[in-house]
Design a protein around this motif. Structure first.
Motif, PDB file in Angstrom:
ATOM      1  N   SER A 196     -19.955 -19.992  75.365  1.00  0.00           N
ATOM      2  CA  SER A 196     -20.995 -18.988  75.520  1.00  0.00           C
ATOM      3  C   SER A 196     -20.732 -18.074  76.704  1.00  0.00           C
ATOM      4  CB  SER A 196     -22.367 -19.652  75.681  1.00  0.00           C
ATOM      5  OG  SER A 196     -22.381 -20.454  76.840  1.00  0.00           O
ATOM      6  N   ALA A 197     -19.881 -18.497  77.642  1.00  0.00           N
ATOM      7  CA  ALA A 197     -19.676 -17.712  78.849  1.00  0.00           C
ATOM      8  C   ALA A 197     -18.320 -17.017  78.901  1.00  0.00           C
ATOM      9  CB  ALA A 197     -19.821 -18.612  80.070  1.00  0.00           C
ATOM     10  N   LYS A 198     -17.303 -17.545  78.207  1.00  0.00           N
ATOM     11  CA  LYS A 198     -15.956 -17.006  78.321  1.00  0.00           C
ATOM     12  C   LYS A 198     -15.378 -16.681  76.953  1.00  0.00           C
ATOM     13  CE  LYS A 198     -14.568 -19.304  82.531  1.00  0.00           C
ATOM     14  NZ  LYS A 198     -13.567 -20.148  83.147  1.00  0.00           N
ATOM     15  N   GLY A 199     -14.331 -15.861  76.979  1.00  0.00           N
ATOM     16  CA  GLY A 199     -13.599 -15.574  75.760  1.00  0.00           C
ATOM     17  C   GLY A 199     -14.145 -14.373  75.019  1.00  0.00           C
ATOM     18  N   ASP A 200     -13.314 -13.853  74.140  1.00  0.00           N
ATOM     19  CA  ASP A 200     -13.716 -12.726  73.313  1.00  0.00           C
ATOM     20  C   ASP A 200     -14.569 -13.258  72.173  1.00  0.00           C
ATOM     21  OD1 ASP A 200     -12.078 -11.097  74.905  1.00  0.00           O
ATOM     22  OD2 ASP A 200     -10.341 -11.632  73.704  1.00  0.00           O
ATOM     23  N   ARG A 201     -15.405 -12.381  71.617  1.00  0.00           N
ATOM     24  CA  ARG A 201     -16.258 -12.825  70.516  1.00  0.00           C
ATOM     25  C   ARG A 201     -16.507 -11.692  69.540  1.00  0.00           C
ATOM     26  NH1 ARG A 201     -21.917 -14.617  72.771  1.00  0.00           N
ATOM     27  NH2 ARG A 201     -20.622 -15.660  74.274  1.00  0.00           N
ATOM     28  N   ILE A 202     -16.862 -12.107  68.334  1.00  0.00           N
ATOM     29  CA  ILE A 202     -17.344 -11.189  67.307  1.00  0.00           C
ATOM     30  C   ILE A 202     -18.818 -11.487  67.122  1.00  0.00           C
ATOM     31  CG2 ILE A 202     -17.304 -10.626  64.839  1.00  0.00           C
ATOM     32  CD1 ILE A 202     -14.307 -11.215  64.870  1.00  0.00           C
ATOM     33  N   GLU A 203     -19.625 -10.446  67.078  1.00  0.00           N
ATOM     34  CA  GLU A 203     -21.034 -10.583  66.724  1.00  0.00           C
ATOM     35  C   GLU A 203     -21.180 -10.053  65.309  1.00  0.00           C
ATOM     36  OE1 GLU A 203     -23.328  -8.428  69.627  1.00  0.00           O
ATOM     37  OE2 GLU A 203     -23.173 -10.054  71.095  1.00  0.00           O
ATOM     38  N   LEU A 204     -21.487 -10.948  64.370  1.00  0.00           N
ATOM     39  CA  LEU A 204     -21.648 -10.569  62.968  1.00  0.00           C
ATOM     40  C   LEU A 204     -23.140 -10.429  62.682  1.00  0.00           C
ATOM     41  CD1 LEU A 204     -20.223 -10.127  60.218  1.00  0.00           C
ATOM     42  CD2 LEU A 204     -20.586 -12.565  59.790  1.00  0.00           C
ATOM     43  N   PHE A 205     -23.552  -9.240  62.270  1.00  0.00           N
ATOM     44  CA  PHE A 205     -24.959  -8.945  62.002  1.00  0.00           C
ATOM     45  C   PHE A 205     -25.187  -8.689  60.521  1.00  0.00           C
ATOM     46  CE2 PHE A 205     -24.486  -7.553  66.390  1.00  0.00           C
ATOM     47  CZ  PHE A 205     -25.648  -8.007  66.991  1.00  0.00           C
ATOM     48  N   SER A 206     -26.399  -8.996  60.070  1.00  0.00           N
ATOM     49  CA  SER A 206     -26.846  -8.572  58.742  1.00  0.00           C
ATOM     50  C   SER A 206     -28.154  -7.817  58.926  1.00  0.00           C
ATOM     51  CB  SER A 206     -27.081  -9.780  57.835  1.00  0.00           C
ATOM     52  OG  SER A 206     -28.190 -10.530  58.287  1.00  0.00           O
ATOM     53  N   PHE A 207     -28.315  -6.757  58.180  1.00  0.00           N
ATOM     54  CA  PHE A 207     -29.560  -5.990  58.168  1.00  0.00           C
ATOM     55  C   PHE A 207     -29.861  -5.625  56.725  1.00  0.00           C
ATOM     56  CE2 PHE A 207     -27.890  -4.959  62.423  1.00  0.00           C
ATOM     57  CZ  PHE A 207     -28.976  -5.327  63.191  1.00  0.00           C
ATOM     58  N   PRO A 208     -31.133  -5.469  56.362  1.00  0.00           N
ATOM     59  CA  PRO A 208     -31.445  -5.030  55.002  1.00  0.00           C
ATOM     60  C   PRO A 208     -30.945  -3.591  54.786  1.00  0.00           C
ATOM     61  CG  PRO A 208     -33.414  -5.855  56.122  1.00  0.00           C
ATOM     62  CD  PRO A 208     -32.319  -5.746  57.142  1.00  0.00           C
ATOM     63  N   ASN A 209     -30.186  -3.385  53.739  1.00  0.00           N
ATOM     64  CA  ASN A 209     -29.721  -2.053  53.325  1.00  0.00           C
ATOM     65  C   ASN A 209     -29.043  -1.244  54.432  1.00  0.00           C
ATOM     66  OD1 ASN A 209     -30.891  -2.465  50.702  1.00  0.00           O
ATOM     67  ND2 ASN A 209     -32.887  -2.116  51.677  1.00  0.00           N
ATOM     68  N   PRO A 210     -27.979  -1.756  55.048  1.00  0.00           N
ATOM     69  CA  PRO A 210     -27.293  -0.959  56.061  1.00  0.00           C
ATOM     70  C   PRO A 210     -26.610   0.251  55.428  1.00  0.00           C
ATOM     71  CG  PRO A 210     -26.009  -2.887  55.539  1.00  0.00           C
ATOM     72  CD  PRO A 210     -27.316  -3.017  54.788  1.00  0.00           C
ATOM     73  N   PRO A 211     -26.540   1.379  56.131  1.00  0.00           N
ATOM     74  CA  PRO A 211     -25.870   2.559  55.567  1.00  0.00           C
ATOM     75  C   PRO A 211     -24.360   2.321  55.440  1.00  0.00           C
ATOM     76  CG  PRO A 211     -26.483   2.955  57.848  1.00  0.00           C
ATOM     77  CD  PRO A 211     -27.063   1.626  57.466  1.00  0.00           C
ATOM     78  N   GLN A 212     -23.742   2.941  54.460  1.00  0.00           N
ATOM     79  CA  GLN A 212     -22.305   2.827  54.256  1.00  0.00           C
ATOM     80  C   GLN A 212     -21.569   3.632  55.324  1.00  0.00           C
ATOM     81  OE1 GLN A 212     -20.668   0.894  51.869  1.00  0.00           O
ATOM     82  NE2 GLN A 212     -22.734   0.066  51.682  1.00  0.00           N
ATOM     83  N   ARG A 213     -20.360   3.208  55.634  1.00  0.00           N
ATOM     84  CA  ARG A 213     -19.524   3.883  56.610  1.00  0.00           C
ATOM     85  C   ARG A 213     -18.112   3.940  56.051  1.00  0.00           C
ATOM     86  NH1 ARG A 213     -19.648   2.506  62.817  1.00  0.00           N
ATOM     87  NH2 ARG A 213     -21.553   1.587  62.048  1.00  0.00           N
ATOM     88  N   SER A 214     -17.400   4.991  56.334  1.00  0.00           N
ATOM     89  CA  SER A 214     -16.014   5.080  55.909  1.00  0.00           C
ATOM     90  C   SER A 214     -15.237   3.939  56.553  1.00  0.00           C
ATOM     91  CB  SER A 214     -15.423   6.417  56.338  1.00  0.00           C
ATOM     92  OG  SER A 214     -14.087   6.487  55.938  1.00  0.00           O
ATOM     93  N   SER A 215     -14.347   3.307  55.801  1.00  0.00           N
ATOM     94  CA  SER A 215     -13.653   2.139  56.340  1.00  0.00           C
ATOM     95  C   SER A 215     -12.133   2.233  56.258  1.00  0.00           C
ATOM     96  CB  SER A 215     -14.131   0.877  55.629  1.00  0.00           C
ATOM     97  OG  SER A 215     -13.774   0.923  54.275  1.00  0.00           O
TER      98      SER A 215
END
Length: 134
Positions: free
Chosen positions: A55-74
């Motif tokens: 929880s204190a060290k290292g790199d991390r990914i924060e994975l989120f979910s939201f209802p109906n997120p807008p599309q983005r070019s990928s």
């Protein structure tokens, strides 16, 4: 000092959680459901770290979910954040591991500036991800 985290918003939380945890192998630091936002937040450990200090060290990914997120070019050449790259010790072994789990991976290329090998694959929302050999 360093990058603290990379935030990713997914369209299908369970599918993306499976991809990042079970396929890519990132350990879970913490999983939170935020009822007022109808949103999950999954903190994942990237790279090596002492388990007691995740929880204190290292790199991390924060994975989120939201209802109906807008599309983005990928596509990797779209304006904005280009891609997320993971350093690996053996790119050939890493590619084989992904392919054995049904992940399509592009051909391995060589960086003309560094001479290092790299390749791309995509997450469940078509976010371009890169493997870059150490």
């Amino acid at each position: 000092m360093r990058i603290h985290h990379v935030a990713i918003i997914c369209s299908d939380y369970e599918k993306s959680k499976h991809f990042y945890v079970d396929i890519l192998g990132f350990p879970i630091i913490e999983e939170t459901y935020r009822k007022e936002r109808q949103s999950y937040k999954l903190d994942l450990q990237v790279g090596e770290s002492d388990c007691a200090e995740r929880s204190a060290k290292g790199d991390r990914i924060e994975l989120f979910s939201f209802p109906n997120p807008p599309q983005r070019s990928s596509t990797p050449e779209a304006c904005g954040l280009r891609h997320l790259a993971f350093e690996v010790n053996d790119i050939h072994a890493s590619v084989e591991q992904l392919q054995a789990k049904g992940i399509e991976v592009e051909e391995i290329r060589v960086d003309e500036i560094t001479g290092k090998k790299y390749t791309f694959f995509k997450d469940p929302d078509n976010l371009p991800l890169e493997l870059y050999q150490k």
